[in-house]
Design an enzyme around this catalytic site. Structure first.
Site, short mmCIF file in Angstrom:
data_model
loop_
_atom_site.label_atom_id
_atom_site.label_comp_id
_atom_site.label_asym_id
_atom_site.label_seq_id
_atom_site.Cartn_x
_atom_site.Cartn_y
_atom_site.Cartn_z
N ARG A 1 0.58 -1.10 -0.03
CA ARG A 1 -0.37 -0.25 -0.06
C ARG A 1 0.71 1.36 -0.30
NH1 ARG A 1 -4.24 -0.31 4.59
NH2 ARG A 1 -5.59 -1.35 3.88
N ARG B 1 -2.01 6.06 10.29
CA ARG B 1 -1.82 5.63 8.46
C ARG B 1 -2.06 6.76 7.51
NH1 ARG B 1 -4.19 -0.23 8.12
NH2 ARG B 1 -3.74 -0.14 9.51
N LYS C 1 -4.34 0.19 14.37
CA LYS C 1 -4.30 1.09 13.65
C LYS C 1 -5.04 2.92 13.69
CE LYS C 1 -7.03 -1.70 10.68
NZ LYS C 1 -8.00 -1.51 10.13
N LYS D 1 -6.75 5.76 12.49
CA LYS D 1 -6.49 6.90 10.98
C LYS D 1 -7.28 8.43 11.67
CE LYS D 1 -7.95 2.68 8.94
NZ LYS D 1 -9.12 1.56 8.12
N CYS E 1 -15.23 -2.58 -1.31
CA CYS E 1 -14.09 -3.20 -0.59
C CYS E 1 -12.95 -4.42 -1.86
CB CYS E 1 -13.94 -3.67 0.97
SG CYS E 1 -14.86 -5.27 0.67
N CYS F 1 -7.98 -10.61 -0.31
CA CYS F 1 -8.41 -10.78 0.82
C CYS F 1 -8.49 -11.07 2.04
CB CYS F 1 -9.64 -9.56 1.27
SG CYS F 1 -9.04 -9.41 3.18
N CYS G 1 -17.20 -8.71 3.83
CA CYS G 1 -17.50 -9.77 5.58
C CYS G 1 -17.35 -7.88 6.38
CB CYS G 1 -15.71 -10.12 5.91
SG CYS G 1 -14.21 -8.36 6.64
N CYS H 1 -14.62 -1.94 5.71
CA CYS H 1 -13.60 -1.88 4.55
C CYS H 1 -14.32 -0.39 3.51
CB CYS H 1 -12.73 -1.95 3.70
SG CYS H 1 -11.70 -3.05 4.84
FE1 SRM Z 1 -9.82 -2.10 5.72
C1 SRM Z 1 -8.57 -4.76 7.02
C2 SRM Z 1 -8.78 -3.61 1.88
C3 SRM Z 1 -10.20 0.97 4.13
C4 SRM Z 1 -11.55 -1.53 8.21
N1 SRM Z 1 -8.71 -4.07 4.94
C5 SRM Z 1 -7.95 -4.73 5.82
C6 SRM Z 1 -7.35 -6.29 5.39
C7 SRM Z 1 -5.64 -5.10 4.88
C8 SRM Z 1 -7.61 -7.32 5.15
C9 SRM Z 1 -6.49 -7.83 6.22
O1 SRM Z 1 -6.11 -6.90 7.26
O2 SRM Z 1 -5.98 -8.83 5.93
C10 SRM Z 1 -7.59 -5.29 3.13
C11 SRM Z 1 -7.12 -5.97 2.22
C12 SRM Z 1 -7.77 -6.28 1.47
C13 SRM Z 1 -6.99 -6.06 0.18
O3 SRM Z 1 -6.69 -7.93 -0.68
O4 SRM Z 1 -6.45 -5.25 -1.02
C14 SRM Z 1 -8.95 -3.80 3.46
N2 SRM Z 1 -9.62 -0.72 3.97
C15 SRM Z 1 -9.27 -1.46 2.49
C16 SRM Z 1 -9.13 -0.89 1.82
C17 SRM Z 1 -7.46 -1.35 0.42
C18 SRM Z 1 -10.40 -1.51 0.84
C19 SRM Z 1 -10.40 -0.41 -0.30
O5 SRM Z 1 -11.41 -1.25 -1.21
O6 SRM Z 1 -9.97 0.86 -0.81
C20 SRM Z 1 -8.95 0.46 1.56
C21 SRM Z 1 -7.59 0.71 2.20
C22 SRM Z 1 -7.58 2.25 2.75
C23 SRM Z 1 -5.87 2.77 2.64
O7 SRM Z 1 -5.91 3.15 2.03
O8 SRM Z 1 -5.20 2.45 3.99
C24 SRM Z 1 -9.29 -0.08 3.83
N3 SRM Z 1 -10.92 -0.49 5.93
C25 SRM Z 1 -11.01 0.48 5.45
C26 SRM Z 1 -11.93 1.61 6.22
C27 SRM Z 1 -12.12 2.76 5.58
C28 SRM Z 1 -11.58 3.56 6.19
O9 SRM Z 1 -10.40 3.15 6.83
O10 SRM Z 1 -12.22 5.11 5.64
C29 SRM Z 1 -12.40 0.66 7.70
C30 SRM Z 1 -13.17 0.86 8.08
C31 SRM Z 1 -13.18 1.75 8.62
C32 SRM Z 1 -12.14 1.49 10.43
O11 SRM Z 1 -11.26 1.78 10.21
O12 SRM Z 1 -12.99 0.99 11.69
C33 SRM Z 1 -11.27 0.05 7.14
N4 SRM Z 1 -10.07 -2.86 7.24
C34 SRM Z 1 -10.58 -2.14 8.70
C35 SRM Z 1 -11.06 -3.71 9.83
C36 SRM Z 1 -11.52 -3.20 10.32
C37 SRM Z 1 -10.16 -2.66 11.39
C38 SRM Z 1 -11.84 -2.73 13.28
O13 SRM Z 1 -11.42 -1.81 13.69
O14 SRM Z 1 -11.95 -3.75 13.66
C39 SRM Z 1 -9.94 -4.61 8.93
C40 SRM Z 1 -9.81 -5.79 9.71
C41 SRM Z 1 -8.35 -5.56 11.18
O15 SRM Z 1 -8.04 -4.52 11.11
O16 SRM Z 1 -8.57 -6.32 11.37
C42 SRM Z 1 -8.94 -4.29 7.81
FE1 SF4 Z 2 -11.29 -7.43 3.23
FE2 SF4 Z 2 -13.69 -7.42 4.61
FE3 SF4 Z 2 -12.41 -5.41 4.54
FE4 SF4 Z 2 -13.21 -6.01 2.74
S1 SF4 Z 2 -14.07 -5.55 4.48
S2 SF4 Z 2 -10.86 -5.57 1.76
S3 SF4 Z 2 -13.91 -8.37 2.69
S4 SF4 Z 2 -11.64 -7.06 5.36
#
Ligand code: SRM
Ligand code: SF4
Length: 589
Positions: free
Chosen positions: A80, A149, A222, A224, A443, A449, A488, A492
């Site tokens: 990333r 981040r 993390k 943000k 997402c 993922c 899921c 995201c």
């Molecule tokens: Fe996310 C984990 C993709 C924005 C909440 N997110 C992941 C992972 C890294 C999976 C993993 O941990 O193994 C995903 C990678 C998938 C892949 O194959 O690329 C992933 N998240 C993404 C992206 C690429 C979605 C997208 O399609 O744009 C976004 C990357 C943002 C960036 O550039 O930094 C992304 N993730 C978000 C957002 C939205 C936001 O931040 O505005 C959220 C919800 C807001 C938040 O953080 O609460 C989000 N991602 C999560 C979570 C749940 C965190 C939690 O507090 O429970 C996980 C899982 C974790 O952290 O354990 C996660």
């Molecule tokens: Fe992966 Fe769940 Fe985030 Fe989608 S919402 S990118 S399935 S961790």
């Protein structure tokens, strides 16, 4: 917290790995040099801080090859690239496109936090990719992991608006200021590039100087941050751990309302986890932003949960303590009492798609990139089109929080050229896409993922295609509402504050949320659980019909669902509220 208290707590495994990593070095350099396909599980955790995730090709799971043996996992890395406020030069963007072609399967993805992601990078190539990224003054460092981040900011080049310009500079300043200070990243990936020296990951003494802000174990989770303008919340500021909302008097920046405690991830098996929108903490002057950011981060560093990663985000401290108590404690770190925030909330949301005058005689063009996927397909050669626009017009580039791209600094005479390049490559222009597509977001989910339980990016385009026809038939094609999907409950794709949220729950089944809205300041609620993929559109169409029939003047889809309530909608449409025992079992998994 004292060292003694720290050691008596039962810390999560990741805390031990960080503590033993010698400031994010661990065994990464050694394992990198080994001729293996993968890193160890400890290194995988450390690598996140360096901006990468180890992944497998999930399409191969459970499949057999011609020899009847299970297919290998085909491991690779996702990298990333951090771009504060989504701001890139033309050459930086061209370098990213080149990386996509050379090392990342011919594709890259614009994320909804204004970053770029590469998938499918082989371990043997990762060092070269990181070097190329750094050569153009970009980094993957701190794009993932338990640190600040990417700092988001509205990317629109409103070049005569001093408030917007101040916000965009602040995104870069905050991002730089909050970067970890360890030299681990440089030592492992870049040392011999910069100095000709060999990688040297020697033990760093625990003097407190190695990481003055974060300390040896970094943050509990993390973290943000986003910067919004009162009139435009395109960054979805309420879903961040920390948010800054600029407040102006005419052209003068008065300061920022500081928000804390937003976050969307949910772990269904843990009833104590939930999506949450941030609360207003305080109001600060522009020169106090760095100080308050540090104070909030130190507060989370010291009081965030380090035992249970499911409850480790700042939002849970804010929810458990209440904002008044948080305010008092953060004030101690800040060094003086915190002013109360101003009683104002964001009012708008602009995705910046289409042509806009940027205030200096030039124009910017916002191009919708469906789900952020940059790739060439036979009918739409988007990647080549982006390449061609950059090569011929040399625009500035900005990534939007809606996974799209903005080309800046376009001379009036070049507007037609830009449009014709897009047309020649089969890329639809802003006025050739539907509203429902324009406001949709997914997402990544399968096949990369590791946490996905359902499809998302690969199926949302089909859902949007179907919805386009249905919406036109109902006569709602001009309505603006968000449809956001995830594979899921981690959220995201930010589905929980969308007008319509589709959240993957178990193989091929989704929970439908209703009642959030475009401006992002309200969470939706679950409407129906475990809806099979193929039933999503047939389930949504009657809801949209009700909206058309019963909406109040000027009401949006989300506002309508919020006003009438999901119980009323269910009753009208004959859906049961209670889940069957089998459904309940799945929902509690
Ligand atoms: Fe996310 C984990 C993709 C924005 C909440 N997110 C992941 C992972 C890294 C999976 C993993 O941990 O193994 C995903 C990678 C998938 C892949 O194959 O690329 C992933 N998240 C993404 C992206 C690429 C979605 C997208 O399609 O744009 C976004 C990357 C943002 C960036 O550039 O930094 C992304 N993730 C978000 C957002 C939205 C936001 O931040 O505005 C959220 C919800 C807001 C938040 O953080 O609460 C989000 N991602 C999560 C979570 C749940 C965190 C939690 O507090 O429970 C996980 C899982 C974790 O952290 O354990 C996660
Ligand atoms: Fe992966 Fe769940 Fe985030 Fe989608 S919402 S990118 S399935 S961790």
């Amino acid at each position: 917290m004292s060292q003694d208290q720290e050691t008596t707590r039962k810390l999560s495994e990741v805390e031990h790995i960080k503590a033993a990593s010698n400031y994010l070095r661990g065994n990464v350099a050694k394992e990198l040099a080994e001729p293996t396909e993968t890193f160890s599980k400890e290194s995988v955790q450390i690598l996140k801080h360096h901006g990468m995730y180890q992944q497998e090709d999930r399409d191969r799971r459970g499949k057999k090859g011609p020899d009847g043996k299970p297919l290998s996992k085909a491991y690779s890395l996702m990298l990333r690239v951090k771009t504060p406020g989504g701001q890139l030069t033309c050459d930086q963007f061209l370098a990213e496109l080149e990386i996509a072609d050379k090392w990342a399967g011919g594709t890259m993805r614009i994320t909804n936090r204004q970053d770029i992601q590469f998938h499918w990078v082989l371990k043997g190539n990762v060092r070269e990719v990181i070097r190329r990224i750094n050569e153009v003054q970009l980094t993957t460092f701190g794009a993932c992991g338990d640190v600040e981040r990417n700092v988001m900011c509205c990317p629109a080049p409103l070049n005569t608006d001093p408030v917007q310009l101040a916000n965009q500079q602040l995104a870069v300043r905050l991002s730089n200021h909050l970067l970890p200070r360890t030299r681990a990243y440089h030592e492992i990936w870049l040392t011999d590039l910069e100095t000709g020296e060999k990688t040297d990951c020697t033990e760093v003494p625990d003097s407190g100087e190695a990481e003055p802000l974060y300390g040896r174990t970094y943050l509990p989770r993390k973290f943000k941050t986003a910067i919004a303008r009162l009139e435009d919340n395109c960054v979805d500021v309420y879903t961040n751990d920390m948010g800054f909302v600029s407040i102006r008097e005419g052209d003068r920046l008065l300061g920022y309302n500081v928000l804390v405690g937003g976050g969307l991830g949910v772990t269904p098996s843990d009833k104590d986890t939930f999506p949450r929108l941030a609360d207003r903490l305080t109001f600060v002057k522009p020169e106090e932003v760095i100080g308050i950011a540090e104070a909030v981060i130190k507060f989370q560093r010291d009081f965030g949960n380090r035992e249970d990663r499911k409850r480790a985000r700042l939002k849970y401290v804010v929810a458990d303590w209440g904002i008044e108590r948080v305010r008092e404690k953060v004030a101690e770190y800040f060094g003086r009492p915190l002013a109360l925030p101003l009683e104002v909330e964001v009012t708008g949301f602009d995705d910046h798609i289409g042509w806009h005058e940027q205030g200096d005689g030039r124009w910017f063009y916002g191009l919708n990139v469906e789900n952020g996927r940059v790739i060439d397909r036979p009918d739409m050669r988007l990647k080549t089109a982006l390449w061609e626009v950059c090569r011929r017009l040399r625009p500035g580039v900005r990534l939007t929080p809606h996974q799209s791209v903005i080309f800046t600094d376009i001379q009036p005479a070049d507007r037609a050229t830009l449009e014709s390049i897009l047309r020649d490559h089969g890329v639809p222009l802003h006025d050739e896409i539907s509203e429902v597509l324009r406001w949709s977001m997914s997402c990544v989910a399968l096949p990369t993922c590791g946490l996905a339980v359902t499809e998302s990016e690969r199926v949302l385009p089909g859902i949007i295609d179907q919805l386009e026809g249905e919406i036109a038939a109902i006569g709602l094609q001009k309505e603006q509402f968000t449809v956001r999907m995830t594979g899921c409950p981690n959220g995201c794709g930010r589905p929980y504050n969308a007008d319509i949220g589709l959240v993957g729950r178990t193989k091929n089944k989704y929970t439908i949320y209703l009642g959030g809205r475009l401006v992002g300041d309200r969470l939706g609620v679950p409407y129906l659980e475990l809806v099979p993929l193929e039933q999503i559109v047939p389930t949504l169409v009657p809801v949209l019909q009700l909206f058309r029939e019963y909406r109040a003047d000027g009401e949006t889809v989300g506002d309508f669902c919020h006003r009438v309530g999901v119980d009323w909608i269910r009753e009208k449409l004959g859906h049961s509220k209670t889940a069957s025992p089998e459904e309940t079992a799945v929902l509690e998994e």
